[in-house]
Each structure stands twice: as structure tokens, then as C-alpha cells.
Design a protein around this motif. Structure first.
Motif, PDB file in Angstrom:
ATOM      1  N   UNK A   1       0.844  -1.184   0.000  1.00 25.40           N
ATOM      2  CA  UNK A   1       0.000   0.000   0.000  1.00 25.40           C
ATOM      3  C   UNK A   1       0.882   1.237   0.000  1.00 25.40           C
ATOM      4  N   UNK A   2       0.517   2.202  -0.825  1.00 28.05           N
ATOM      5  CA  UNK A   2       1.221   3.481  -0.788  1.00 28.05           C
ATOM      6  C   UNK A   2       0.362   4.498  -0.046  1.00 28.05           C
ATOM      7  N   UNK A   3       1.025   5.505   0.452  1.00 28.10           N
ATOM      8  CA  UNK A   3       0.408   6.500   1.323  1.00 28.10           C
ATOM      9  C   UNK A   3       0.700   7.881   0.755  1.00 28.10           C
ATOM     10  N   UNK A  41       6.168   1.836   4.144  1.00 28.39           N
ATOM     11  CA  UNK A  41       5.250   1.905   3.001  1.00 28.39           C
ATOM     12  C   UNK A  41       5.763   2.965   2.029  1.00 28.39           C
ATOM     13  N   UNK A  42       5.402   2.829   0.761  1.00 26.93           N
ATOM     14  CA  UNK A  42       5.745   3.855  -0.209  1.00 26.93           C
ATOM     15  C   UNK A  42       4.999   5.135   0.162  1.00 26.93           C
ATOM     16  N   UNK A  43       5.718   6.252   0.190  1.00 30.23           N
ATOM     17  CA  UNK A  43       5.127   7.535   0.569  1.00 30.23           C
ATOM     18  C   UNK A  43       5.258   8.515  -0.594  1.00 30.23           C
ATOM     19  N   UNK A  72      -4.182   8.764  -6.540  1.00 33.87           N
ATOM     20  CA  UNK A  72      -4.325   7.340  -6.852  1.00 33.87           C
ATOM     21  C   UNK A  72      -4.189   6.492  -5.590  1.00 33.87           C
ATOM     22  N   UNK A  73      -3.701   7.089  -4.509  1.00 33.14           N
ATOM     23  CA  UNK A  73      -3.573   6.379  -3.240  1.00 33.14           C
ATOM     24  C   UNK A  73      -4.917   6.377  -2.529  1.00 33.14           C
ATOM     25  N   UNK A  74      -5.234   5.284  -1.878  1.00 33.67           N
ATOM     26  CA  UNK A  74      -6.478   5.166  -1.113  1.00 33.67           C
ATOM     27  C   UNK A  74      -6.320   5.698   0.305  1.00 33.67           C
ATOM     28  N   UNK A  75      -5.084   5.713   0.823  1.00 33.49           N
ATOM     29  CA  UNK A  75      -4.799   6.209   2.174  1.00 33.49           C
ATOM     30  C   UNK A  75      -4.090   7.552   2.060  1.00 33.49           C
ATOM     31  N   UNK A 126      -0.172   5.483  10.478  1.00 31.05           N
ATOM     32  CA  UNK A 126      -0.547   4.109  10.813  1.00 31.05           C
ATOM     33  C   UNK A 126      -2.035   3.870  10.670  1.00 31.05           C
ATOM     34  N   UNK A 127      -2.848   4.743  11.248  1.00 29.33           N
ATOM     35  CA  UNK A 127      -4.297   4.509  11.212  1.00 29.33           C
ATOM     36  C   UNK A 127      -4.870   4.715   9.814  1.00 29.33           C
ATOM     37  N   UNK A 128      -4.246   5.569   9.001  1.00 28.59           N
ATOM     38  CA  UNK A 128      -4.735   5.782   7.633  1.00 28.59           C
ATOM     39  C   UNK A 128      -4.672   4.498   6.813  1.00 28.59           C
ATOM     40  N   UNK A 129      -3.791   3.596   7.182  1.00 30.53           N
ATOM     41  CA  UNK A 129      -3.630   2.355   6.440  1.00 30.53           C
ATOM     42  C   UNK A 129      -4.580   1.253   6.893  1.00 30.53           C
TER      43      UNK A 129
END
Length: 162
Positions: A1-3, A41-43, A72-75, A126-129
């Protein structure tokens, strides 16, 4: 997952000008904060104009909304000033249902001793993921729904609205 991290300014990103004795903006602290947080995670960092949240206008909130919609990131984590964080959360909360967006900030600037900035940032990332899609405020180890939060200015904390 990317952020996706969106920098908008606020106390979090203010710099102390020791000659003038003021807090102002220059470059964002977020590249350093991301490195110190050691996020694996990818940022993707996006820097919008850095503003004190008291100076934010409707157009600024619409710019933040457009950035979230175009991501394009969900978080998504938004670093925002605490004074009007709940106003931006309201704009986003009523318009976004398909992404997890977490607003956070700091009561003390990142570069000042005993700042809450690094903790709040790491907590929000952390919580965004793991949170379901929606808009949230994450401050001082607590998560609040976008429409059930207020800043208690006298205590310097965020609290739930019942």
C-alpha cells in the motif's frame, strides 16, 4: 500500500525565526519527518501552499479536496493547522466516501522541543492504512470521525462531539 501525505502548513510546519522572534513558513519539515518516522510503506509527498489554518479560505479547502480526489492512493494523511482542521474535515467528509483521509497536526511546531508533531504524524500514517474509507482527525493518540470532533482551545486538545 502506498500512502499520500499532503502538507498544508499549520503549526506543525512552522519555523522559528530567532532574529524576528516569530513563527513563519519556509520549506516543509515533512521530508525530514518522513525519514525520522522510518515508514516502510511507499510515501508520496505533496506540498500545497503552506498556510496557517486561520488564513485558509474556501478555495484552499477546495484545493485540498481536489488533491484527495485526484490521488491514486487510497490512504491519505493531511498535515493541517489545528485551528480550522475541523472545517476542512467537514468539507472533505461530505465529499469523499471512497478513500481513507486522516487529518493531523501539532500544537507545538515540529522543530521545537517536546513537540507532538512526530507522534501525531506517525499515528496518523498508521491509522490511515487500517481505517475503513472515510474522513478522520487523528490527534494525541485518538481518532475522531470528521463530523464528531472539536478543538478544545482552553485545554489544547481535540475532543469528541457527542
Amino acid at each position: 500500500m502506498s500512502l499520500r501525505i499532503i502538507a498544508t502548513g499549520g503549526t506543525f510546519d512552522k519555523h522559528y525565526d530567532e532574529i524576528a522572534g516569530t513563527l513563519d513558513f519556509s520549506a516543509s519539515h515533512l521530508p525530514q519527518v518522513i525519514s525520522r518516522a522510518r515508514i516502510t510503506a511507499e510515501v508520496i509527498l505533496e506540498e500545497l501552499p503552506l498556510l496557517d489554518s486561520l488564513e485558509m479560505q474556501d478555495a484552499d479547502r477546495q484545493r485540498i479536496l481536489a488533491s484527495c480526489r485526484g490521488s491514486t492512493q487510497q490512504a491519505i494523511v493531511i498535515v493541517h493547522g489545528t485551528d480550522t482542521m475541523q472545517l476542512t474535515a467537514q468539507v472533505l467528509g461530505s465529499a469523499l466516501q471512497d478513500k481513507t483521509v486522516v487529518l493531523t497536526g501539532a500544537m507545538i511546531p515540529y522543530e521545537i522541543a517536546n513537540s507532538d508533531a512526530l507522534f501525531n504524524f506517525g499515528f496518523a500514517c498508521g491509522v490511515a492504512q487500517v481505517l475503513p474509507p472515510g474522513v478522520y482527525v487523528a490527534m494525541n493518540g485518538q481518532i475522531f470521525a470528521w463530523n464528531k470532533v472539536a478543538k478544545n482551545r482552553s485545554a489544547g486538545v481535540f475532543e469528541p462531539i457527542r
